[in-house]
Design a protein around this motif. Structure first.
Motif, PDB file in Angstrom:
ATOM      1  N   UNK A  10       0.831  -1.207   0.000  1.00  0.00           N
ATOM      2  CA  UNK A  10       0.000   0.000   0.000  1.00  0.00           C
ATOM      3  C   UNK A  10       0.867   1.259   0.000  1.00  0.00           C
ATOM      4  N   UNK A  11       0.272   2.335  -0.449  1.00  0.00           N
ATOM      5  CA  UNK A  11       0.900   3.654  -0.376  1.00  0.00           C
ATOM      6  C   UNK A  11      -0.216   4.686  -0.504  1.00  0.00           C
ATOM      7  N   UNK A  12       0.085   5.922  -0.169  1.00  0.00           N
ATOM      8  CA  UNK A  12      -0.915   6.975  -0.298  1.00  0.00           C
ATOM      9  C   UNK A  12      -1.079   7.284  -1.785  1.00  0.00           C
ATOM     10  N   UNK A  13      -2.061   6.665  -2.380  1.00  0.00           N
ATOM     11  CA  UNK A  13      -2.246   6.711  -3.826  1.00  0.00           C
ATOM     12  C   UNK A  13      -2.507   8.128  -4.321  1.00  0.00           C
ATOM     13  N   UNK A  14      -1.626   8.567  -5.196  1.00  0.00           N
ATOM     14  CA  UNK A  14      -1.745   9.924  -5.729  1.00  0.00           C
ATOM     15  C   UNK A  14      -2.556   9.975  -7.025  1.00  0.00           C
ATOM     16  N   UNK A  15      -2.545   8.866  -7.769  1.00  0.00           N
ATOM     17  CA  UNK A  15      -3.251   8.845  -9.045  1.00  0.00           C
ATOM     18  C   UNK A  15      -4.079   7.569  -9.149  1.00  0.00           C
ATOM     19  N   UNK A  16      -5.397   7.745  -9.173  1.00  0.00           N
ATOM     20  CA  UNK A  16      -6.307   6.617  -9.289  1.00  0.00           C
ATOM     21  C   UNK A  16      -6.704   6.391 -10.745  1.00  0.00           C
ATOM     22  N   UNK A  17      -7.021   5.154 -11.067  1.00  0.00           N
ATOM     23  CA  UNK A  17      -7.573   4.819 -12.374  1.00  0.00           C
ATOM     24  C   UNK A  17      -9.079   5.054 -12.310  1.00  0.00           C
ATOM     25  N   UNK A  18      -9.544   6.098 -12.958  1.00  0.00           N
ATOM     26  CA  UNK A  18     -10.956   6.481 -12.874  1.00  0.00           C
ATOM     27  C   UNK A  18     -11.889   5.482 -13.542  1.00  0.00           C
ATOM     28  N   UNK A  19     -11.338   4.540 -14.324  1.00  0.00           N
ATOM     29  CA  UNK A  19     -12.178   3.542 -15.002  1.00  0.00           C
ATOM     30  C   UNK A  19     -12.411   2.310 -14.134  1.00  0.00           C
ATOM     31  N   UNK A  20     -11.682   2.191 -13.042  1.00  0.00           N
ATOM     32  CA  UNK A  20     -11.809   1.016 -12.178  1.00  0.00           C
ATOM     33  C   UNK A  20     -12.594   1.372 -10.921  1.00  0.00           C
ATOM     34  N   UNK A  21     -13.658   0.627 -10.683  1.00  0.00           N
ATOM     35  CA  UNK A  21     -14.524   0.890  -9.543  1.00  0.00           C
ATOM     36  C   UNK A  21     -14.577  -0.319  -8.612  1.00  0.00           C
ATOM     37  N   UNK A  22     -14.754  -0.055  -7.334  1.00  0.00           N
ATOM     38  CA  UNK A  22     -14.969  -1.146  -6.395  1.00  0.00           C
ATOM     39  C   UNK A  22     -16.308  -1.811  -6.695  1.00  0.00           C
ATOM     40  N   UNK A  23     -16.358  -3.105  -6.555  1.00  0.00           N
ATOM     41  CA  UNK A  23     -17.631  -3.802  -6.667  1.00  0.00           C
ATOM     42  C   UNK A  23     -18.425  -3.540  -5.393  1.00  0.00           C
ATOM     43  N   UNK A  24     -19.722  -3.796  -5.446  1.00  0.00           N
ATOM     44  CA  UNK A  24     -20.562  -3.615  -4.261  1.00  0.00           C
ATOM     45  C   UNK A  24     -20.070  -4.514  -3.132  1.00  0.00           C
ATOM     46  N   UNK A 186      -5.156   2.084  -8.044  1.00  0.00           N
ATOM     47  CA  UNK A 186      -4.091   2.926  -8.576  1.00  0.00           C
ATOM     48  C   UNK A 186      -4.020   2.878 -10.096  1.00  0.00           C
ATOM     49  N   UNK A 187      -3.603   3.982 -10.673  1.00  0.00           N
ATOM     50  CA  UNK A 187      -3.364   4.032 -12.116  1.00  0.00           C
ATOM     51  C   UNK A 187      -2.031   3.360 -12.426  1.00  0.00           C
ATOM     52  N   UNK A 188      -1.963   2.708 -13.571  1.00  0.00           N
ATOM     53  CA  UNK A 188      -0.738   2.001 -13.946  1.00  0.00           C
ATOM     54  C   UNK A 188       0.459   2.928 -14.058  1.00  0.00           C
ATOM     55  N   UNK A 189       0.194   4.201 -14.393  1.00  0.00           N
ATOM     56  CA  UNK A 189       1.308   5.125 -14.595  1.00  0.00           C
ATOM     57  C   UNK A 189       1.550   6.048 -13.398  1.00  0.00           C
ATOM     58  N   UNK A 191       3.596   7.208 -10.765  1.00  0.00           N
ATOM     59  CA  UNK A 191       5.037   7.032 -10.550  1.00  0.00           C
ATOM     60  C   UNK A 191       5.374   6.720  -9.096  1.00  0.00           C
ATOM     61  N   UNK A 192       4.454   6.958  -8.187  1.00  0.00           N
ATOM     62  CA  UNK A 192       4.725   6.714  -6.774  1.00  0.00           C
ATOM     63  C   UNK A 192       4.429   5.271  -6.352  1.00  0.00           C
ATOM     64  N   UNK A 193       3.752   4.512  -7.216  1.00  0.00           N
ATOM     65  CA  UNK A 193       3.291   3.186  -6.801  1.00  0.00           C
ATOM     66  C   UNK A 193       4.427   2.211  -6.532  1.00  0.00           C
ATOM     67  N   UNK A 194       5.571   2.391  -7.184  1.00  0.00           N
ATOM     68  CA  UNK A 194       6.690   1.471  -6.999  1.00  0.00           C
ATOM     69  C   UNK A 194       7.838   2.077  -6.191  1.00  0.00           C
ATOM     70  N   UNK A 195       7.599   3.225  -5.622  1.00  0.00           N
ATOM     71  CA  UNK A 195       8.646   3.868  -4.824  1.00  0.00           C
ATOM     72  C   UNK A 195       8.908   3.068  -3.553  1.00  0.00           C
ATOM     73  N   UNK A 196      10.170   2.925  -3.202  1.00  0.00           N
ATOM     74  CA  UNK A 196      10.531   2.205  -1.981  1.00  0.00           C
ATOM     75  C   UNK A 196      10.086   3.017  -0.767  1.00  0.00           C
TER      76      UNK A 196
END
Length: 209
Positions: A10-24, A186-189, A191-196
């Motif tokens: 986990x990380x404090x997600x800065x960029x979300x993928x707006x096309x992906x939604x949580x299921x109910x 998270x969005x695939x791009x 840049x913070x998602x893979x930061x150590x």
């Protein structure tokens, strides 16, 4: 432990993928976990808003300095502290304990008076601060539960609380916004998602006495 693995993920997600939604089902499971959050005396002196309406979220984004998480995430979770923690609130809680556990309410009188005594010793502004602190415990559970479920989240204090209260009509509900957390994926791009992760060293952070 799988939890440690997910907390590293986990990380404090800065960029979300707006096309992906949580299921109910995912949302229900996450909220069920947050409902089980600990709180002082079990009072849970807060409410939790799940905001999905696009128009409202656009307004909230404006009140959060234009941060895109507010509109790109699947939902925005708003923790709001109760502003009227009084005897009626405590009495309702004691009623719930008696009904849920099948206990004679009279047997809970000492517990009820202890809670009321603790609350009465606080000034009104102290009560609200205390309630805000309790909501942060629930936030911690949200972040941990989301990580365990593979759901991204971003805890945020960077917003105008008074404006949020106005947009969400919280004052009329006896509430005041504490902290927020957009949730989604998270969005695939991002840049913070893979930061150590950078954390204080164990020997510096912990003091064993």
């Amino acid at each position: 432990m799988s939890l440690l693995k997910q907390l590293n993920w986990r990380y404090a997600t800065k960029k979300f993928d707006s096309t992906k939604k949580l299921s109910a089902e995912q949302l229900d499971t996450l909220l069920a976990a947050v409902r089980l959050s600990p709180s002082s005396a079990g009072l849970q002196p807060y409410k939790i808003l799940v905001v999905t309406d696009p128009e409202i979220r656009a307004q909230l984004r404006e009140a959060a300095h234009g941060q895109p998480q507010l509109t790109d995430a699947s939902a925005v979770i708003v923790f709001a502290a109760e502003t009227n923690l009084d005897e009626a609130y405590v009495a309702n809680y004691i009623d719930r304990i008696a009904a849920t556990r099948g206990i004679d309410r009279a047997n809970l009188e000492v517990f009820e008076q202890n809670i009321k005594g603790n609350i009465d010793r606080m000034a009104e502004d102290q009560k609200i601060v205390w309630n805000h602190k309790q909501s942060y415990i629930a936030l911690g559970v949200l972040l941990s539960a989301a990580a365990e479920l593979g759901i991204d989240a971003c805890p945020m204090e960077g917003f105008a609380a008074g404006k949020f209260d106005e947009i969400l009509g919280l004052k009329e509900l006896g509430l005041a916004s504490s902290v927020i957390a957009p949730i989604g994926f998270r969005a695939d791009d991002d840049i913070f998602s893979n930061a150590i992760k950078v954390r204080r060293p164990t020997e510096e952070l912990f003091i064993h006495i």
